[in-house]
Design a protein around this motif. Structure first.
Motif, PDB file in Angstrom:
ATOM      1  N   ALA A  26       0.816  -1.211   0.000  1.00 23.33           N
ATOM      2  CA  ALA A  26       0.000   0.000   0.000  1.00 23.33           C
ATOM      3  C   ALA A  26       0.846   1.256   0.000  1.00 23.33           C
ATOM      4  O   ALA A  26       0.395   2.316  -0.452  1.00 23.33           O
ATOM      5  N   ASN A  27       2.097   1.153   0.499  1.00 24.21           N
ATOM      6  CA  ASN A  27       2.950   2.344   0.508  1.00 24.21           C
ATOM      7  C   ASN A  27       3.385   2.754  -0.898  1.00 24.21           C
ATOM      8  O   ASN A  27       3.876   3.860  -1.090  1.00 24.21           O
ATOM      9  N   ALA A  28       3.236   1.846  -1.858  1.00 20.53           N
ATOM     10  CA  ALA A  28       3.677   2.131  -3.228  1.00 20.53           C
ATOM     11  C   ALA A  28       2.505   2.383  -4.174  1.00 20.53           C
ATOM     12  O   ALA A  28       2.673   2.381  -5.390  1.00 20.53           O
ATOM     13  N   LYS A  29       1.313   2.619  -3.657  1.00 22.40           N
ATOM     14  CA  LYS A  29       0.130   2.839  -4.477  1.00 22.40           C
ATOM     15  C   LYS A  29      -0.177   4.337  -4.523  1.00 22.40           C
ATOM     16  O   LYS A  29      -0.301   4.981  -3.476  1.00 22.40           O
ATOM     17  N   PHE A  30      -0.316   4.885  -5.720  1.00 25.82           N
ATOM     18  CA  PHE A  30      -0.542   6.327  -5.870  1.00 25.82           C
ATOM     19  C   PHE A  30      -1.357   6.588  -7.133  1.00 25.82           C
ATOM     20  O   PHE A  30      -1.466   5.739  -8.021  1.00 25.82           O
ATOM     21  N   ASN A  31      -1.933   7.807  -7.189  1.00 21.17           N
ATOM     22  CA  ASN A  31      -2.748   8.262  -8.328  1.00 21.17           C
ATOM     23  C   ASN A  31      -1.954   9.238  -9.187  1.00 21.17           C
ATOM     24  O   ASN A  31      -1.140  10.015  -8.663  1.00 21.17           O
ATOM     25  N   LEU A  32      -2.249   9.201 -10.500  1.00 18.03           N
ATOM     26  CA  LEU A  32      -1.685  10.174 -11.427  1.00 18.03           C
ATOM     27  C   LEU A  32      -2.783  11.125 -11.903  1.00 18.03           C
ATOM     28  O   LEU A  32      -3.920  10.697 -12.174  1.00 18.03           O
ATOM     29  N   ARG A  33      -2.443  12.405 -12.006  1.00 18.43           N
ATOM     30  CA  ARG A  33      -3.422  13.417 -12.437  1.00 18.43           C
ATOM     31  C   ARG A  33      -2.695  14.477 -13.248  1.00 18.43           C
ATOM     32  O   ARG A  33      -1.569  14.874 -12.907  1.00 18.43           O
ATOM     33  N   LEU A  34      -3.387  14.939 -14.325  1.00 13.78           N
ATOM     34  CA  LEU A  34      -2.816  15.961 -15.204  1.00 13.78           C
ATOM     35  C   LEU A  34      -3.630  17.238 -15.052  1.00 13.78           C
ATOM     36  O   LEU A  34      -4.848  17.245 -15.225  1.00 13.78           O
ATOM     37  N   VAL A  35      -2.952  18.328 -14.699  1.00 13.72           N
ATOM     38  CA  VAL A  35      -3.605  19.613 -14.461  1.00 13.72           C
ATOM     39  C   VAL A  35      -3.104  20.606 -15.504  1.00 13.72           C
ATOM     40  O   VAL A  35      -1.884  20.749 -15.696  1.00 13.72           O
ATOM     41  N   GLY A  36      -4.055  21.283 -16.176  1.00  8.75           N
ATOM     42  CA  GLY A  36      -3.651  22.240 -17.190  1.00  8.75           C
ATOM     43  C   GLY A  36      -4.848  22.934 -17.799  1.00  8.75           C
ATOM     44  O   GLY A  36      -5.978  22.795 -17.322  1.00  8.75           O
ATOM     45  N   PRO A  37      -4.642  23.703 -18.877  1.00 10.90           N
ATOM     46  CA  PRO A  37      -5.744  24.456 -19.507  1.00 10.90           C
ATOM     47  C   PRO A  37      -6.744  23.534 -20.191  1.00 10.90           C
ATOM     48  O   PRO A  37      -6.390  22.764 -21.085  1.00 10.90           O
TER      49      PRO A  37
END
Length: 795
Positions: A327-338
């Motif tokens: 669980a320590n290696a689980k993460f989300n990816l998100r792209l923020v921009g126009p």
């Protein structure tokens, strides 16, 4: 006899007829010329999708047409009057995403045909199709890729993007699939055991992103099965009895012994066995982005604008990693921009993943709006209290493409130029701009159309001039229209329409029909002169009349607007005219001027010779009307036509009335109806010499319901019974009437027996003048019965 000279001049004026044209309301309007109109492929057949809309410069009614190239399937039908376009065939974007249509508009004389394109927009009507399944594979080590599933969805946008799932009700499934790439792996920490199961069946579900279809959101999916064969290997070591032995230390613990020692710390004894030590992970590593050369927090890419939707930005080589476990290696990816131009996959990562950036909104990636785009790529842990995160900048430099056509500042231009302007005169300047860069933004102008012959345009500036040899004349043609085209270096173009009005100048003088006119004037009625001005517009062609000179004396007035010449009010007879001239016969010379109202004003004069006479043959209102109308024969013709129409109407009315009266008189009346009376109201009838044959038609009083009825044969349709009650004794003959008051032919009144109304016996149809043998026998029998009754009463 009065002679009337009738003049019927006709004036022929030619007028040009201009072609009708469509309104160009743009691709987002539902009326116009159908150009660049877009239509969803799920539109039901029979839907009214568009309205063709145009006009005719002269205001004539227009009709619309619609056709396709020969051999092409016809998808639309148009109503020629209303312009309503109806879909008559089902659309399929995957088969044909663009339709070429020929639309036309006609005013009866001119017809304009345009070829336009209609775009078929996508609806989510296609399922994802597997390209390499079902299939059979052999197993591989834990955590590695087993198989890459490939699918194709022919829809566009979200309906064409595919995500993958495993269809399994087993929470302990050993397999996992990447939602976006379709890569099937064995879950980390899981192994396939040949001794437990030699074959595994994995069902993969491919689902699109959903989209509109028939007014609702529809998500479509497909599934296929992958067969995995497990290969046996030497994976079972010897087993200790009484094991396992477990212990744990944290990954940062210091080394230490396991030995038995005495109180002094000396080693006493030892034994050897296998002890499994589990190292427990601590969350001490944040997510980290890597490029081709190591950790990196800024990535840059150069590409052309408007890449296809769903395309991968392959110039970006990005990997993300978290060195922790579980669980320590689980993460989300998100792209923020126009905006929502791009999206990142995968969105959830365990340990490590290759980052993929996909195009989501191609239209928004526009060089003309922004030449550089900057996004933030975020990685944030999910189930840890520390919520470690990492950030990387993504910079995209855009390159321009020729994606814009030149656009005019207006859809049409209106220009006015005086007639007789010299060749090469400036008419109007048109302007179009192309936002593309470099040579793609260079605009060239040209003109074409039936009205463009007298004009030319500078290809660089857009200024429209008249041809050097052109001569504009408003009386010949005052309206011109043509099209101007703005085109870039690759042939992309747009059109605008130019309307040129030639302004009229006062360059014509009024002209009389004849240089010298001869008129005969009847006292009380005017004569008329007429001039024509060939200028095209008011006030240049508006004429005013005046009398300049009269010989031998001015006894005339003239209407300044109509040109009617009449005698002055005090001239009411030929005697007055002869007193003025001292001559019995005289021809008057009247100099009449016709002047227009233009600036400057032009005038023309003519001599009108007038013979004055006096009408004596015709009198009354009709004669006056004929005299006043001798210059206007159509007025007399209208009067004659009106009289004929009135006579026809009166004739029809009289015929209708006579027909109705004849029809009513021919009705068959009911017969044998008896008027019943009580005895006390019985009246006695007077008759003279009832035993004479000529009186056998007299009427007798009937007694109520004594005898059966005989057939009615009296000429007045009265019913007579066969048995009678005895009448009163005969009275003496009446004295003769006084002279002049003869009553011999006067009508006698009979009791009506049919219509219950009092009817008189006609003189001409009196029954006394008819000797019907049956009637005579009936009356004789009645006389006999009366004699018998009288004898009985005596005794």
């Amino acid at each position: 006899f009065l002679g009337l000279h009738l003049f019927s001049p006709f004036l022929f004026i030619s007028q040009s007829d201009y072609a009708p044209y469509f309104y160009d309301n743009g691709p987002h309007s539902n009326n116009g010329n159908l150009a660049l109109f877009s239509l969803s492929e799920d539109t039901p057949k029979g839907t009214q999708i568009y309205v063709l809309n145009g006009t005719d410069p002269e205001g004539q009614p227009v009709r619309y047409g619609l056709s396709f190239d020969p051999g092409s399937k016809e998808y639309f039908r148009v109503d020629p009057k209303s312009g309503v376009v109806t879909l008559i065939e089902e659309l399929d974007r995957e088969e044909q995403d663009e339709l070429e249509v020929l639309v036309s508009i006609s005013d009866g004389l001119n017809k304009v045909v345009e070829k336009v394109r209609v775009f078929v927009m996508d609806a989510n009507d296609e399922r994802p199709q597997f390209q390499n399944m079902p299939s059979i594979v052999d197993n591989t080590p834990s955590g590695s890729s087993i198989y890459k599933v490939q699918t194709v969805d022919r829809d566009t946008g979200s309906g064409g993007s595919v995500t993958y799932f495993l269809q399994s009700n087993d929470p302990n499934s050993k397999f996992a699939i990447d939602r976006h790439s379709g890569v099937l792996r064995i879950k980390p920490g899981e192994n396939l055991d040949y001794e437990r199961s030699r074959t595994h069946f994995v069902t993969v579900v491919a689902k699109d992103g959903g989209g509109n279809y028939n007014g609702r959101v529809q998500v479509m999916s497909s599934s296929a099965t992958l067969t995995i064969n497990v290969i046996d290997s030497q994976d079972s070591p010897p087993v200790f009895v009484g094991t396992p032995y477990f212990g744990y230390v944290y990954e940062v613990s210091s080394p230490a012994s396991a030995s038995e020692v005495n109180a002094e710390g000396n080693l006493m004894d030892f034994s050897v066995t296998t002890v499994t030590i589990r190292v427990v992970d601590l969350n001490n590593h944040p997510p980290t982005f890597y490029g081709e050369s190591g950790p990196q927090n800024m990535f840059e890419l150069t590409m052309y604008e408007h890449p296809p939707e769903g395309e991968i930005l392959r110039g970006l080589k990005i990997t993300v990693n978290d060195s922790d476990q579980g669980a320590n290696a689980k993460f989300n990816l998100r792209l923020v921009g126009p905006g929502r131009m791009l999206r990142v996959v995968p969105q959830t990562v365990l340990n490590e993943a290759q980052v993929t950036i996909l195009v989501e909104d191609s239209a928004a990636i526009d060089y003309e709006k922004s030449q550089s785009l900057t996004f933030k790529l975020l990685a944030v842990e999910i189930d840890t209290p520390e919520r470690f995160s990492a950030t990387a900048d993504i910079v995209i430099n855009l390159l321009d493409t020729n994606d814009n056509a030149p656009k005019f500042s207006s859809d049409f231009y209106i220009a006015r130029i005086p007639e007789n302007s010299p060749g090469g005169s400036n008419v109007v300047s048109v302007t179009a701009t192309d936002p593309d860069s470099g040579l793609w933004g260079v605009v060239k102008y040209s003109i074409y159309g039936s009205g463009s012959d007298l004009f030319l345009i500078q290809s660089d500036s857009g200024i429209i001039y008249t041809q050097p040899w052109a001569s504009l004349d408003a009386e010949v043609k005052s309206k011109y229209n043509f099209y101007v085209k703005a085109e870039d270096t690759e042939g992309k173009y747009s059109l605008a329409e130019v309307f040129v009005t030639v302004l009229d100048l006062n360059d014509h003088s009024p002209e009389f029909n004849e240089n010298s006119l001869e008129k005969t004037m009847v006292i009380g009625a005017p004569v008329k002169v007429e001039a024509v001005d060939d200028d095209a517009e008011e006030p240049n062609n508006v004429i005013e009349y005046s009398i300049m000179k009269v010989e031998p004396d001015n006894i005339f007035d003239i209407n300044a607007e109509t040109g009617e010449i009449k005698l002055k009010p005090y001239i009411k007879s030929m005697d007055i005219v002869q007193n003025i001239t001292n001559q019995k016969e005289c021809t008057w010379s009247v100099v009449v001027q016709a002047r227009d109202r233009g600036s400057p004003s032009f005038s023309t004069t003519t001599v009108v010779k007038i013979d004055i006479t006096e009408a004596t043959q015709l009198r009354g209102p009709f004669a006056s009307f004929l005299m006043q109308s001798r210059e206007n024969p159509m007025q007399i013709l209208g009067l004659i036509s009106g009289v004929i129409i009135v006579m026809v109407v009166v004739t029809v009315l009289i015929s209708t009335v006579m027909f109705m009266r004849t029809k009513n008189s021919n009705k068959i009346l009911p017969s044998r109806r008896i008027i019943r009376r009580r005895a006390k109201h019985r009246k006695q009838w007077n008759f003279q010499n009832p035993f004479k044959p000529q009186n056998n038609g007299e009427n007798f009083m009937m007694k109520e319901s004594e005898v059966p009825l005989a057939e009615n044969i009296n000429c007045n349709n009265n019913s007579v019974g066969t048995r009678w009650s005895p009448p009163a004794p005969p009275r003496a003959p009446l004295p003769p009437p006084l002279p002049g008051h003869s009553r011999s032919g006067e009508c006698l009144w009979a009791v009506p027996t049919v219509s219950a109304s009092v009817a008189s016996k006609s003189k001409k149809r009196s029954c006394r003048h008819k000797e019907n043998p049956i009637n005579t026998a009936l009356v004789s029998e009645l006389k006999l019965k009366l004699e018998q009754k009288k004898i009985t009463n005596r005794y």
